[in-house]
Design a protein around this motif. Sequence first.
Motif, PDB file in Angstrom:
ATOM      1  N   LYS A   1      -2.471   2.316  -7.387  1.00  0.00           N
ATOM      2  CA  LYS A   1      -3.178   1.205  -6.749  1.00  0.00           C
ATOM      3  C   LYS A   1      -4.318   0.634  -7.589  1.00  0.00           C
ATOM      4  O   LYS A   1      -4.493  -0.581  -7.672  1.00  0.00           O
ATOM      5  CB  LYS A   1      -3.679   1.623  -5.363  1.00  0.00           C
TER       6      LYS A   1
ATOM      7  N   ALA B   1       0.819  -1.209   0.000  1.00  0.00           N
ATOM      8  CA  ALA B   1       0.000   0.000   0.000  1.00  0.00           C
ATOM      9  C   ALA B   1       0.850   1.255   0.000  1.00  0.00           C
ATOM     10  O   ALA B   1       0.419   2.308  -0.471  1.00  0.00           O
ATOM     11  CB  ALA B   1      -0.928   0.007   1.216  1.00  0.00           C
TER      12      ALA B   1
ATOM     13  N   ALA C   1      -3.097  -3.511   4.187  1.00  0.00           N
ATOM     14  CA  ALA C   1      -3.205  -2.427   3.207  1.00  0.00           C
ATOM     15  C   ALA C   1      -3.872  -1.200   3.811  1.00  0.00           C
ATOM     16  O   ALA C   1      -3.480  -0.056   3.524  1.00  0.00           O
ATOM     17  CB  ALA C   1      -3.987  -2.906   1.986  1.00  0.00           C
TER      18      ALA C   1
ATOM     19  N   THR D   1      -4.752  -4.498  -3.151  1.00  0.00           N
ATOM     20  CA  THR D   1      -4.660  -3.293  -3.986  1.00  0.00           C
ATOM     21  C   THR D   1      -5.992  -2.563  -4.061  1.00  0.00           C
ATOM     22  O   THR D   1      -6.032  -1.333  -4.116  1.00  0.00           O
ATOM     23  CB  THR D   1      -4.159  -3.644  -5.400  1.00  0.00           C
TER      24      THR D   1
ATOM     25  N   ALA E   1      -1.825   2.296   3.969  1.00  0.00           N
ATOM     26  CA  ALA E   1      -2.337   3.492   3.282  1.00  0.00           C
ATOM     27  C   ALA E   1      -2.520   4.647   4.257  1.00  0.00           C
ATOM     28  O   ALA E   1      -2.204   5.808   3.939  1.00  0.00           O
ATOM     29  CB  ALA E   1      -3.656   3.166   2.594  1.00  0.00           C
TER      30      ALA E   1
ATOM     31  N   ALA F   1      -6.262  -0.553  -0.831  1.00  0.00           N
ATOM     32  CA  ALA F   1      -5.409   0.630  -0.864  1.00  0.00           C
ATOM     33  C   ALA F   1      -5.992   1.697  -1.787  1.00  0.00           C
ATOM     34  O   ALA F   1      -6.011   2.891  -1.450  1.00  0.00           O
ATOM     35  CB  ALA F   1      -4.000   0.242  -1.319  1.00  0.00           C
TER      36      ALA F   1
END
Length: 250
Positions: A179, A22, A215, A57, A219, A60
Motif C-alpha cells: 500500500k 485496500a 479503503a 492507498t 483494510a 490503507a
Amino acid sequence: MPELHLILMLMGAAFAAGFVDAIAGGGGLITVPALMLAGVPPAQALATNKIQGVFGTATAALSYARRGLVDLRAQRTQAAVAFAGGLTGAICVTALPTDLLRYVLPVVLIGIAIFFALKPGLNDTDRARRMAPALFTATVVPAIAFYDGLLGPGAGAFLMLGFVMLAGYGILKATAHTKLLNFASNLGGLVAFAFVGKPLWLLGLAMAAAQIAGATLGARLAMRIGARVIKPLLVLTSTGLALRLIWQML
C-alpha cells in the motif's frame, strides 16, 4: 466538472474501488471506466484517478500500519524508489509505445489469477525469502512503479506477487506492504499528470473522500479475515482487469 448525479455516481465508484484496492488492488478497474463513462477524456480520467488513488492507498497503508502489519518508516527507501518510478512512468506515457504491453498484460494478469487460485499453501504464513531486500528494492519496486505511472492496471497485483514469491511474505503481510508503495507511485504519477493531464481537482477530491471510506472498510475486513478474503478478491480483480483490457482491444 460533471453534474451532481454523475459526481454522486463517481463517489460510489470510488468507495467500491477503495474497498477492493485496500484488499487486493485493482481499484482503477472501477474508477477509470466510471470517469470515462461520465464523459471525462481518457488522459484526464487517468490524471483525476491518481488524485483519489493517492488518498485511498494512503488510508490503507495507515490502517495496516496501525495494526502493526507494516513499518512505514522501514519502507521509506522503497517508497522513494516507487515515487521516482511512478513519476518517470507518467512522464514517458506519450513517449513510449504501450500497445505491445497492452497485448501482453491480459495474459500476465490471467496467469496471476490462476497462480493465486490454484497454488497450494498460499496463506498468511511467511515463507523462505528468494531475493535480498536491497535487490528487491532496486529491481522489482522501480519496475512495477514505472508501469504504474505508465499504464497502471494490475500494479497492486504485481507488487503482491513480488512480495509473496520473492520477499517470502504471507498474503496479509504482502497486502499491507504494497500500500505505501502504491501510494508513492500514485503520487509520482499525479505530480507528472498535474502538468500534462490536467486533472479535475475538485472531482478527484470528492472521489477521494469516498475512496478513504472504502479503503478503511476494506483494510479492516482484510485484517479480520486475511488470506481467505484476499486471495479470492485478488483472483477476481486480476481476471476482471484482463477481461476489460481484452474488451478494449476488441
